[in-house]
Design an enzyme around this catalytic site. Structure first.
Site, PDB file in Angstrom:
ATOM      1  N   PHE A 185       1.033  -1.048  -0.103  1.00  0.00           N
ATOM      2  CA  PHE A 185       0.060  -0.181   0.040  1.00  0.00           C
ATOM      3  C   PHE A 185       0.967   1.194   0.091  1.00  0.00           C
ATOM      4  O   PHE A 185       2.001   1.168   0.754  1.00  0.00           O
ATOM      5  CB  PHE A 185      -0.731  -0.116   1.269  1.00  0.00           C
ATOM      6  CG  PHE A 185      -1.829   0.985   1.104  1.00  0.00           C
ATOM      7  CD1 PHE A 185      -3.218   0.634   0.532  1.00  0.00           C
ATOM      8  CD2 PHE A 185      -1.975   2.012   2.006  1.00  0.00           C
ATOM      9  CE1 PHE A 185      -4.286   1.688   0.350  1.00  0.00           C
ATOM     10  CE2 PHE A 185      -2.927   2.948   1.669  1.00  0.00           C
ATOM     11  CZ  PHE A 185      -4.062   2.793   1.262  1.00  0.00           C
TER      12      PHE A 185
ATOM     13  N   ASP B  11       2.096  -5.952   7.411  1.00  0.00           N
ATOM     14  CA  ASP B  11       0.683  -5.269   7.317  1.00  0.00           C
ATOM     15  C   ASP B  11      -0.232  -6.058   7.046  1.00  0.00           C
ATOM     16  O   ASP B  11      -0.189  -6.989   5.964  1.00  0.00           O
ATOM     17  CB  ASP B  11       0.951  -4.186   6.681  1.00  0.00           C
ATOM     18  CG  ASP B  11      -0.374  -3.194   6.363  1.00  0.00           C
ATOM     19  OD1 ASP B  11      -1.322  -3.555   6.887  1.00  0.00           O
ATOM     20  OD2 ASP B  11      -0.144  -2.120   5.877  1.00  0.00           O
TER      21      ASP B  11
ATOM     22  N   TYR C 183     -10.857  -1.089  10.539  1.00  0.00           N
ATOM     23  CA  TYR C 183     -12.194  -0.502   9.602  1.00  0.00           C
ATOM     24  C   TYR C 183     -12.534  -1.560   8.827  1.00  0.00           C
ATOM     25  O   TYR C 183     -13.333  -1.282   7.967  1.00  0.00           O
ATOM     26  CB  TYR C 183     -11.876   0.727   9.365  1.00  0.00           C
ATOM     27  CG  TYR C 183     -10.753   1.246   8.958  1.00  0.00           C
ATOM     28  CD1 TYR C 183     -10.168   0.884   7.522  1.00  0.00           C
ATOM     29  CD2 TYR C 183      -9.496   1.898   9.350  1.00  0.00           C
ATOM     30  CE1 TYR C 183      -9.055   1.177   6.828  1.00  0.00           C
ATOM     31  CE2 TYR C 183      -8.523   2.549   9.003  1.00  0.00           C
ATOM     32  CZ  TYR C 183      -8.223   1.954   7.732  1.00  0.00           C
ATOM     33  OH  TYR C 183      -7.022   2.395   7.105  1.00  0.00           O
ATOM     34  N   LYS C 184     -11.755  -2.360   8.230  1.00  0.00           N
ATOM     35  CA  LYS C 184     -11.812  -3.325   7.201  1.00  0.00           C
ATOM     36  C   LYS C 184     -12.695  -4.376   7.663  1.00  0.00           C
ATOM     37  O   LYS C 184     -13.729  -4.514   8.207  1.00  0.00           O
ATOM     38  CB  LYS C 184     -10.603  -3.832   6.391  1.00  0.00           C
ATOM     39  CG  LYS C 184     -10.003  -2.569   5.781  1.00  0.00           C
ATOM     40  CD  LYS C 184      -8.824  -2.862   5.084  1.00  0.00           C
ATOM     41  CE  LYS C 184      -7.791  -1.763   4.371  1.00  0.00           C
ATOM     42  NZ  LYS C 184      -8.540  -0.796   3.641  1.00  0.00           N
TER      43      LYS C 184
ATOM     44  N   ARG D 157     -12.720  -3.891  -7.416  1.00  0.00           N
ATOM     45  CA  ARG D 157     -12.625  -4.665  -6.284  1.00  0.00           C
ATOM     46  C   ARG D 157     -13.845  -5.257  -5.674  1.00  0.00           C
ATOM     47  O   ARG D 157     -14.671  -4.399  -5.586  1.00  0.00           O
ATOM     48  CB  ARG D 157     -11.874  -4.188  -5.068  1.00  0.00           C
ATOM     49  CG  ARG D 157     -10.309  -3.661  -5.589  1.00  0.00           C
ATOM     50  CD  ARG D 157      -9.345  -3.309  -4.410  1.00  0.00           C
ATOM     51  NE  ARG D 157     -10.113  -2.026  -3.338  1.00  0.00           N
ATOM     52  CZ  ARG D 157      -9.599  -1.852  -2.346  1.00  0.00           C
ATOM     53  NH1 ARG D 157      -8.453  -2.248  -1.982  1.00  0.00           N
ATOM     54  NH2 ARG D 157     -10.119  -0.936  -1.570  1.00  0.00           N
TER      55      ARG D 157
HETATM   56  C1  LIG Z   1      -2.308  -2.094   3.492  1.00  0.00           C
HETATM   57  C2  LIG Z   1      -2.659  -0.911   4.016  1.00  0.00           C
HETATM   58  N1  LIG Z   1      -1.608  -0.145   4.735  1.00  0.00           N
HETATM   59  C3  LIG Z   1      -1.683   1.176   5.048  1.00  0.00           C
HETATM   60  C4  LIG Z   1      -3.111   1.733   4.979  1.00  0.00           C
HETATM   61  C5  LIG Z   1      -3.299   3.228   5.544  1.00  0.00           C
HETATM   62  O1  LIG Z   1      -3.994   2.979   6.650  1.00  0.00           O
HETATM   63  P1  LIG Z   1      -4.511   4.518   7.531  1.00  0.00           P
HETATM   64  O2  LIG Z   1      -5.128   5.226   6.561  1.00  0.00           O
HETATM   65  O3  LIG Z   1      -5.374   4.031   8.610  1.00  0.00           O
HETATM   66  O4  LIG Z   1      -3.252   5.003   8.114  1.00  0.00           O
HETATM   67  C6  LIG Z   1      -3.971   0.876   4.116  1.00  0.00           C
HETATM   68  C7  LIG Z   1      -5.389   1.823   4.224  1.00  0.00           C
HETATM   69  O5  LIG Z   1      -6.479   1.153   3.624  1.00  0.00           O
HETATM   70  C8  LIG Z   1      -3.858  -0.020   3.865  1.00  0.00           C
HETATM   71  O6  LIG Z   1      -4.781  -0.670   3.054  1.00  0.00           O
END
Ligand SMILES: Cc1ncc(COP(=O)(O)O)c(C=O)c1O
Length: 397
Positions: free
Chosen positions: A113, A184, A209-210, A356
Site C-alpha cells: 500500500f 501489514d 475498519y476493514k 474490487r
Molecule cells: C495495506 C494498508 N496499509 C496502510 C493503510 C493506511 O491506513 P491508515 O489510513 O489507517 O493510516 C491502508 C489503508 O487502507 C492499507 O490498506
C-alpha cells in the site's frame, strides 16, 4: 461450525444492498450503536473525567489489543490499539531498523500500500543514515532477501489484486538472512487465519475498519514479538507509552513491553464501537470464514467469467494465493463500479483499472454473489455504465 446466518443478523446492511466492500470499510455491527450511545451517555456523560479510571478507558488499548491478538495468533499482552495504520507502520519500521543497525536496506514490493512506502521514505529522511527503500515486484521479493537487507516490510494481502504472500516462508527466509520482518495485516486480520507466533513474525500492524468492522477511521493495532517487546525503541515517544505517564517526568522512559507503542490519548468513542464489533467474533472460527470466503469468491469468479467476458481476472486464480477479495480489470472499471453502486451492488475501484469485490461470509451469502453478478452482467450488456455521471471521479474511489 460458525453460524453465518446468525453473524449476518448482527450487521446493519441496507435493504436491497449487496455489500462487497468489507475489504475497505466493514458494515455497521448493530450492537455498536447502543454501545457507543451507552459509552457516551453513561460514561462520558455521567462519569466525566473519572471515566479514565472508573470505566477502564486507560486500559482499553491493551484489552482490545488482546481481543485482536486472539484473531491473529498473537500471545496475550503483545498487541495494542491506537492511532492510524500509517503511524503504526512508522513505529514498527523505526523499531525494526534500530534492532538491525548495521544494515541499510528496507525491502518492500510494488504491491504494498503506498502509505507504507511513503512512511518508509519519510522515516529514512528523518533518520538520515542513508537507508534505502528497495521496491521489487511481489514475485521477486523472495530472491531479493539477502544479507544487506535490514527489514522486510510487506503487506500480506495486496490491496489491489488480493495476492497473498506466504508469511511463514518469507519470514523464515528473512530470518535465515538476518532480516527482521514487519507485516501489514490490513487485508488479513478478520479475513484469513493469521498465525503471528507460528510464523515467527517480528512486528505486525493492521487496521480495524476493514474486516474487523470497527467503523470509519477506527484505530489501528501493532504487534511486537515477545523477544523484541522490551528492546524495541519507540520512535514516537508519546506520554501514553511512558513507563509512568502520570509521573510527568521530563525525561522519556519507555513503558513495559507493548505499552511503549502507545503514543497519545486513546480514542475512547471509537474504541467502544470497535469493542462491540469484536463481539461478532464470539463463536466464529477463522477457518470457517476462510473456507466460506473461498467458496464465495470461487463462485463469483466462475459466474463473472461465464457471463461478463469483457472483464479480466486481476487476482490469482488459485484461491490459496488470494486473500478475501477478487479483482477484475476493465478500462472503464471506474464507471462500471459507479453504475453497480447506483444499483446497490457496492464494491470499489483502484486506479488504473481495478474493480474490487470483497467476500465476507459474516454477512455475504451465495444469493448475494449471484444477485451481484446478475446486475453486473446487465449493466455491461446494456452499457448503462457509459453515462457522464458515472465517469465523473469522486475524491474517494
Ligand atoms: C495495506 C494498508 N496499509 C496502510 C493503510 C493506511 O491506513 P491508515 O489510513 O489507517 O493510516 C491502508 C489503508 O487502507 C492499507 O490498506
Amino acid at each position: 461450525m460458525t453460524d453465518f446466518r446468525k453473524t449476518r443478523s448482527l450487521f446493519q446492511i441496507p435493504d436491497g444492498t449487496v455489500y462487497l466492500d468489507g475489504n475497505s470499510l466493514g458494515p455497521l455491527p448493530v450492537a455498536a450503536l447502543e454501545r457507543v450511545r451507552r459509552m457516551m451517555a453513561d460514561e462520558w456523560g455521567e462519569q466525566l473525567i473519572r471515566g479514565w479510571n472508573t470505566a477502564g478507558w486507560m486500559t482499553q488499548p491493551r484489552r482490545i489489543g488482546d481481543r485482536i491478538g486472539a484473531l491473529i495468533g498473537a500471545p496475550e499482552g503483545h498487541v495494542v490499539v491506537g492511532d492510524t495504520l500509517s503511524i503504526k507502520v512508522y513505529q514498527a519500521l523505526a523499531a525494526a531498523l534500530e534492532l538491525n543497525p548495521s544494515r541499510r536496506v528496507i525491502l518492500s514490493d510494488s504491491g504494498n500500500f503506498p502509505s507504507d512506502l511513503y512512511m518508509a521514505d519519510g522515516l529514512i529522511r528523518s533518520v538520515g543514515k542513508g537507508h534505502q527503500l528497495k521496491v521489487v515486484a511481489p514475485e521477486a521479493v523472495e530472491a531479493a532477501i539477502d544479507g544487506g537487507v535490514a527489514v522486510l516490510l510487506l503487506t500480506e494481502v495486496d490491496y489491489r489484486t488480493g495476492r497473498l504472500h506466504d508469511m511463514r516462508a518469507l519470514t523464515r527466509k528473512a530470518h535465515a538472512a538476518g532480516v527482521l520482518t514487519v507485516w501489514d495485516l490490513a487485508h488479513s486480520a478478520g479475513a484469513i487465519p493469521v498465525d503471528l507466533t507460528g510464523s515467527d513474525a517480528d512486528f505486525a500492524v493492521g487496521c480495524t475498519y476493514k474486516y474487523l468492522n470497527g467503523g470509519p477511521g477506527a484505530p489501528a493495532f501493532i504487534y511486537v514479538a515477545p523477544r523484541h517487546a522490551d528492546r524495541a525503541r519507540p520512535a514516537l515517544s508519546g506520554w501514553m507509552g511512558h513507563e509512568a505517564p502520570f509521573a510527568f517526568d521530563l525525561d522519556y522512559r519507555p513503558g513495559r513491553g507493548i505499552e511503549r507503542m502507545r503514543v497519545g490519548t486513546p480514542p475512547i468513542i471509537a474504541l467502544a464501537a470497535l469493542d462491540a464489533a469484536l463481539d461478532v467474533w464470539d463463536g466464529v472460527g477463522l477457518d470457517d470464514v476462510r473456507a466460506a470466503s473461498i467458496a464465495l469468491s470461487e463462485l463469483f469468479i466462475r459466474e463473472v467469467e461465464a457471463r461478463c467476458p469483457e472483464l479480466a481476472l486481476a487476482s490469482p486464480r488459485d484461491p490459496h494465493r488470494r486473500g478475501s477479495q477478487v479483482s477484475f480489470r476493465h478500462a472503464s472499471g471506474y464507471a462500471i463500479m459507479q453504475a453497480l453502486i447506483a444499483e446497490r451492488v457496492i464494491g470499489d475501484f483502484r486506479a488504473p483499472d481495478i474493480m474490487r469485490f470483497g467476500f465476507t461470509p459474516l454477512y455475504i451469502g451465495e444469493d448475494d454473489v449471484r444477485a451481484a453478478v446478475a446486475v453486473l452482467e446487465d449493466i455491461l450488456k446494456s452499457r448503462r455504465w457509459d453515462q457522464a455521471a458515472f465517469h465523473a471521479r469522486a475524491p474517494v474511489t
